[in-house]
Scaffold this motif. Structure first.
Motif, PDB file in Angstrom:
ATOM      1  N   ARG A 196       0.700  -1.165  -0.080  1.00  0.00           N
ATOM      2  CA  ARG A 196      -0.039  -0.068   0.025  1.00  0.00           C
ATOM      3  C   ARG A 196       0.913   1.082  -0.072  1.00  0.00           C
ATOM      4  N   TYR A 205      -4.719   6.644  -2.592  1.00  0.00           N
ATOM      5  CA  TYR A 205      -4.224   5.179  -1.954  1.00  0.00           C
ATOM      6  C   TYR A 205      -3.947   4.160  -3.297  1.00  0.00           C
ATOM      7  N   GLU A 206      -2.922   3.780  -3.045  1.00  0.00           N
ATOM      8  CA  GLU A 206      -2.261   2.861  -4.126  1.00  0.00           C
ATOM      9  C   GLU A 206      -2.192   1.565  -3.789  1.00  0.00           C
ATOM     10  N   TRP A 207      -2.659   0.335  -4.222  1.00  0.00           N
ATOM     11  CA  TRP A 207      -2.137  -0.864  -3.740  1.00  0.00           C
ATOM     12  C   TRP A 207      -2.075  -1.922  -4.779  1.00  0.00           C
ATOM     13  N   SER A 208      -1.325  -2.876  -4.410  1.00  0.00           N
ATOM     14  CA  SER A 208      -0.758  -3.905  -5.400  1.00  0.00           C
ATOM     15  C   SER A 208      -0.728  -5.254  -4.460  1.00  0.00           C
ATOM     16  N   SER A 249      -4.598  -4.829  -8.377  1.00  0.00           N
ATOM     17  CA  SER A 249      -3.728  -3.511  -8.046  1.00  0.00           C
ATOM     18  C   SER A 249      -4.711  -2.180  -8.835  1.00  0.00           C
ATOM     19  N   THR A 270      -5.599   2.204  -8.038  1.00  0.00           N
ATOM     20  CA  THR A 270      -5.320   3.582  -7.162  1.00  0.00           C
ATOM     21  C   THR A 270      -6.772   4.202  -6.776  1.00  0.00           C
ATOM     22  N   GLU A 272      -8.471   7.997  -5.488  1.00  0.00           N
ATOM     23  CA  GLU A 272      -8.366   9.511  -5.143  1.00  0.00           C
ATOM     24  C   GLU A 272      -9.559  10.023  -4.974  1.00  0.00           C
TER      25      GLU A 272
END
Length: 157
Positions: free
Chosen positions: A44, A57-60, A67, A69, A71
């Motif tokens: 994260r 927030y960005e996740w993978s 994955s 993002t 905003e």
């Protein structure tokens, strides 16, 4: 091109001022988001301000988490939050998402709405076999129930 909408609402027995901050700040989502527990090893990254417009927030994660993002593009205190949700894996998709908060007898009615389009041949084929409401609607229900629990826990602390 076909479009879809997933919408769930729940009355949370709390004031909008108690609920809104838990949605308006992605750092708080770990306490209630139904997808935070899908992949314990998920990476994260937070960007922008801590909350409100520009917070991101960005996740993978694994295959199930995928994955992407998120905003916050609009934040009206104790009223609504608009999020630009973009998936990059398992497939690319843009899903505008809105949370609205309406005071009602017994608390606040929170509505979680996600919309999207099935673009391209693969997405259209996917949509023939999987209904997005059936795919994520139950997760929205779980998330709203967890949000109610998170609000109750915060009020007790």
């Amino acid at each position: 091109m076909s479009t879809y909408e997933v919408r769930r609402s729940a009355v949370i027995p709390a004031a909008t001022d108690d609920i809104f901050p838990l949605v308006n700040n992605f750092h708080e989502w770990a306490a209630w988001s139904p997808w935070e527990k899908v992949d314990p090893g998920m990476s994260r990254r937070y960007f922008g301000p801590e909350s409100g417009v520009g917070a991101g927030y960005e996740w993978s994660g694994n295959r199930k988490a995928g994955s992407g993002t998120m905003e916050i593009v609009e934040s009206i205190p104790a009223s609504s939050i608009m999020i630009r949700l973009q998936f990059t894996r398992p497939f690319k998709a843009l899903n505008p998402t809105t949370f609205t908060f309406v005071p009602v007898s017994g608390g606040t009615e929170v509505t979680w709405l996600m919309t999207g389009e099935n673009k391209g041949a693969a997405a259209k084929l996917f949509s023939l076999f999987l209904n997005m409401d059936k795919l994520v609607g139950a997760d929205f229900d779980k998330g709203l129930a967890s949000l109610a629990s998170a609000v109750a826990a915060k009020k007790q602390s």
